[in-house]
Design a protein around this motif. Structure first.
Motif, PDB file in Angstrom:
ATOM      1  N   VAL A  86       0.864  -1.176   0.000  1.00 44.40           N
ATOM      2  CA  VAL A  86       0.000   0.000   0.000  1.00 44.40           C
ATOM      3  C   VAL A  86       0.902   1.227   0.000  1.00 44.40           C
ATOM      4  O   VAL A  86       1.746   1.404   0.878  1.00 44.40           O
ATOM      5  N   THR A  87       0.756   2.064  -1.001  1.00 41.09           N
ATOM      6  CA  THR A  87       1.634   3.207  -1.190  1.00 41.09           C
ATOM      7  C   THR A  87       0.827   4.470  -1.428  1.00 41.09           C
ATOM      8  O   THR A  87      -0.282   4.427  -1.964  1.00 41.09           O
ATOM      9  N   LEU A  88       1.398   5.601  -1.042  1.00 44.93           N
ATOM     10  CA  LEU A  88       0.725   6.886  -1.243  1.00 44.93           C
ATOM     11  C   LEU A  88       0.749   7.321  -2.692  1.00 44.93           C
ATOM     12  O   LEU A  88      -0.081   8.128  -3.116  1.00 44.93           O
ATOM     13  N   GLU A  89       1.691   6.802  -3.463  1.00 45.72           N
ATOM     14  CA  GLU A  89       1.900   7.285  -4.822  1.00 45.72           C
ATOM     15  C   GLU A  89       1.527   6.236  -5.864  1.00 45.72           C
ATOM     16  O   GLU A  89       1.635   5.041  -5.630  1.00 45.72           O
ATOM     17  N   ASP A 193     -27.083 -16.821  -5.533  1.00 43.00           N
ATOM     18  CA  ASP A 193     -27.411 -16.439  -4.166  1.00 43.00           C
ATOM     19  C   ASP A 193     -26.173 -15.837  -3.498  1.00 43.00           C
ATOM     20  O   ASP A 193     -25.118 -16.470  -3.439  1.00 43.00           O
ATOM     21  N   TYR A 194     -26.304 -14.623  -3.008  1.00 45.47           N
ATOM     22  CA  TYR A 194     -25.170 -13.914  -2.416  1.00 45.47           C
ATOM     23  C   TYR A 194     -25.087 -14.278  -0.932  1.00 45.47           C
ATOM     24  O   TYR A 194     -25.633 -13.613  -0.065  1.00 45.47           O
ATOM     25  N   THR A 195     -24.372 -15.350  -0.661  1.00 42.16           N
ATOM     26  CA  THR A 195     -24.290 -15.908   0.687  1.00 42.16           C
ATOM     27  C   THR A 195     -23.333 -15.106   1.556  1.00 42.16           C
ATOM     28  O   THR A 195     -22.469 -14.371   1.050  1.00 42.16           O
ATOM     29  N   PRO A 196     -23.422 -15.250   2.883  1.00 40.43           N
ATOM     30  CA  PRO A 196     -22.440 -14.587   3.767  1.00 40.43           C
ATOM     31  C   PRO A 196     -21.005 -15.007   3.462  1.00 40.43           C
ATOM     32  O   PRO A 196     -20.080 -14.194   3.562  1.00 40.43           O
ATOM     33  N   GLU A 197     -20.807 -16.261   3.075  1.00 34.19           N
ATOM     34  CA  GLU A 197     -19.456 -16.743   2.752  1.00 34.19           C
ATOM     35  C   GLU A 197     -18.910 -16.053   1.502  1.00 34.19           C
ATOM     36  O   GLU A 197     -17.741 -15.639   1.470  1.00 34.19           O
ATOM     37  N   LEU A 198     -19.749 -15.904   0.494  1.00 30.87           N
ATOM     38  CA  LEU A 198     -19.322 -15.222  -0.720  1.00 30.87           C
ATOM     39  C   LEU A 198     -19.069 -13.744  -0.441  1.00 30.87           C
ATOM     40  O   LEU A 198     -18.108 -13.166  -0.956  1.00 30.87           O
ATOM     41  N   SER A 199     -19.914 -13.146   0.383  1.00 28.76           N
ATOM     42  CA  SER A 199     -19.719 -11.751   0.764  1.00 28.76           C
ATOM     43  C   SER A 199     -18.362 -11.547   1.432  1.00 28.76           C
ATOM     44  O   SER A 199     -17.628 -10.608   1.097  1.00 28.76           O
ATOM     45  N   ARG A 200     -18.008 -12.423   2.364  1.00 30.10           N
ATOM     46  CA  ARG A 200     -16.726 -12.293   3.061  1.00 30.10           C
ATOM     47  C   ARG A 200     -15.563 -12.434   2.093  1.00 30.10           C
ATOM     48  O   ARG A 200     -14.558 -11.715   2.191  1.00 30.10           O
ATOM     49  N   TRP A 201     -15.681 -13.355   1.138  1.00 29.72           N
ATOM     50  CA  TRP A 201     -14.612 -13.590   0.175  1.00 29.72           C
ATOM     51  C   TRP A 201     -14.380 -12.357  -0.699  1.00 29.72           C
ATOM     52  O   TRP A 201     -13.244 -11.946  -0.941  1.00 29.72           O
ATOM     53  N   ILE A 202     -15.459 -11.739  -1.147  1.00 26.79           N
ATOM     54  CA  ILE A 202     -15.354 -10.563  -2.002  1.00 26.79           C
ATOM     55  C   ILE A 202     -14.889  -9.345  -1.208  1.00 26.79           C
ATOM     56  O   ILE A 202     -13.970  -8.631  -1.616  1.00 26.79           O
ATOM     57  N   VAL A 203     -15.506  -9.102  -0.071  1.00 30.58           N
ATOM     58  CA  VAL A 203     -15.152  -7.927   0.725  1.00 30.58           C
ATOM     59  C   VAL A 203     -13.719  -8.023   1.236  1.00 30.58           C
ATOM     60  O   VAL A 203     -12.999  -7.019   1.300  1.00 30.58           O
ATOM     61  N   ASP A 204     -13.275  -9.239   1.578  1.00 28.69           N
ATOM     62  CA  ASP A 204     -11.905  -9.417   2.054  1.00 28.69           C
ATOM     63  C   ASP A 204     -10.897  -8.958   1.003  1.00 28.69           C
ATOM     64  O   ASP A 204      -9.877  -8.353   1.331  1.00 28.69           O
ATOM     65  N   GLN A 205     -11.174  -9.243  -0.259  1.00 24.69           N
ATOM     66  CA  GLN A 205     -10.253  -8.795  -1.312  1.00 24.69           C
ATOM     67  C   GLN A 205     -10.241  -7.278  -1.421  1.00 24.69           C
ATOM     68  O   GLN A 205      -9.177  -6.652  -1.413  1.00 24.69           O
ATOM     69  N   SER A 206     -11.408  -6.697  -1.544  1.00 20.85           N
ATOM     70  CA  SER A 206     -11.496  -5.250  -1.772  1.00 20.85           C
ATOM     71  C   SER A 206     -10.974  -4.437  -0.597  1.00 20.85           C
ATOM     72  O   SER A 206     -10.350  -3.388  -0.784  1.00 20.85           O
ATOM     73  N   SER A 207     -11.225  -4.906   0.618  1.00 23.45           N
ATOM     74  CA  SER A 207     -10.878  -4.108   1.799  1.00 23.45           C
ATOM     75  C   SER A 207      -9.391  -4.117   2.121  1.00 23.45           C
ATOM     76  O   SER A 207      -8.958  -3.440   3.055  1.00 23.45           O
ATOM     77  N   GLN A 208      -8.572  -4.857   1.344  1.00 22.55           N
ATOM     78  CA  GLN A 208      -7.129  -4.742   1.508  1.00 22.55           C
ATOM     79  C   GLN A 208      -6.636  -3.378   1.034  1.00 22.55           C
ATOM     80  O   GLN A 208      -5.554  -2.933   1.415  1.00 22.55           O
ATOM     81  N   SER A 209      -7.420  -2.721   0.205  1.00 27.92           N
ATOM     82  CA  SER A 209      -7.113  -1.356  -0.232  1.00 27.92           C
ATOM     83  C   SER A 209      -7.821  -0.370   0.688  1.00 27.92           C
ATOM     84  O   SER A 209      -9.049  -0.424   0.818  1.00 27.92           O
ATOM     85  N   PRO A 210      -7.091   0.540   1.337  1.00 25.31           N
ATOM     86  CA  PRO A 210      -7.749   1.536   2.196  1.00 25.31           C
ATOM     87  C   PRO A 210      -8.691   2.424   1.386  1.00 25.31           C
ATOM     88  O   PRO A 210      -8.564   2.524   0.153  1.00 25.31           O
TER      89      PRO A 210
END
Length: 292
Positions: A86-89, A193-210
């Motif tokens: 994760v970098t500022l530039e 069907d957007y299950t809680p498990e699928l939600s966690r998998w997707i959100v976990d990827q995206s949330s690595q970026s601040p």
């Protein structure tokens, strides 16, 4: 002090021996202090997969597994995404394209088939812009217009200025970013069907970026214009667009005008390649065959 039983250690060690490494991952320092995580598997003619906004190599799990049996398959987490620094530039698609150039030079990859998903197409188009069409064998863009917000009235764009401004405003905090990704995945990306498990998998990827990274990439992506590059690819290389069903009419008319030689396939949602690999993979295989 944590105490581990010898049985637990031995069983874990045997598990690692049995399963082996999950991916052939490594890192490349693209500039001082900025490491890019990448995966390089298989052998043969090269295919490069570039994930979209805030996502990681994991979205291409069904393609990496299938195509690495007969091809050299490369993917990476762009800077400030996933396992990369994760970098500022440099949180923009011009820099992401330059990082891709450095990665492929490091790996000595020549004339790959380039596959971008969503804003990942901006990095592949930037690669072609700076390296020319002679540096690629073929190009596939998954579900993105070359003019995400910069097209003319009636063109294929990501949304109105007001809609994109709302999306931008929704990624200013970590909690809001998670909520936006969950909404977008459920409503736009995934049909099943957007299950809680699928939600966690997707959100976990995206949330690595601040959030500030997500906002920077979103602004960079929406204001990009790669129409001239897409036209050049259309004229000189095997080219394909795979678009979500909800874009089918608009995207088909836009591409018939601006990229008439490119194949256009429409099905599923924004992440159709992950959800329907049995339909997507043969389309990509056909494009690769044209390039060989």
């Amino acid at each position: 002090m944590v105490v581990f039983s010898s049985r637990r250690l031995v069983s874990g060690f045997l598990f690692l021996i049995a399963c082996g490494p999950a991916v052939a991952g490594d890192y490349l320092e693209v500039e001082p202090g900025v490491d890019i995580y990448f995966e390089d598997q298989g052998s043969g003619s090269p295919i490069v997969f570039v994930p979209g906004w805030t996502f990681t190599t994991r979205v291409f799990e069904h393609q990496i597994k299938a195509f690495s049996e007969a091809h050299r398959v490369i993917s990476f987490d762009p800077r400030s995404q996933g396992r990369s620094t994760v970098t500022l530039e440099g949180n923009n698609y011009v820099t992401q394209g330059a990082d891709l150039v450095k990665l492929l030079a490091h790996l000595k990859v020549e004339k790959p088939v380039l596959v971008g998903w969503s804003f990942g197409c901006l990095a592949t188009w930037e690669f072609v812009k700076t390296q020319t069409t002679a540096a690629a064998a073929a190009h596939m863009c998954i579900d993105l217009s070359p003019t995400p917000m910069t097209g003319n009235e009636g063109d294929w764009v990501e949304g109105s200025i007001a809609e994109l401004a709302d999306f931008y405003g929704g990624v200013q905090t970590a909690a809001d970013q998670r909520a936006v990704i969950n909404w977008y995945a459920d409503e736009i990306m995934i049909e099943q069907d957007y299950t809680p498990e699928l939600s966690r998998w997707i959100v976990d990827q995206s949330s690595q970026s601040p959030p500030w990274v997500a906002a920077a990439y979103l602004a960079s992506g929406t204001f990009s214009n790669y129409l001239d590059v897409a036209r050049d690819i259309d004229a000189k290389l095997p080219s394909a667009f795979v678009v979500a069903d909800h874009w089918a009419e608009t995207a088909t008319a836009y591409l018939a005008k601006h990229a008439p030689n490119s194949q256009v396939h429409a099905f599923g949602g924004h992440m159709m390649f992950w959800e329907y690999p049995e339909k997507f993979n043969p389309i990509l295989a056909g494009l690769i065959a044209k390039a060989e």
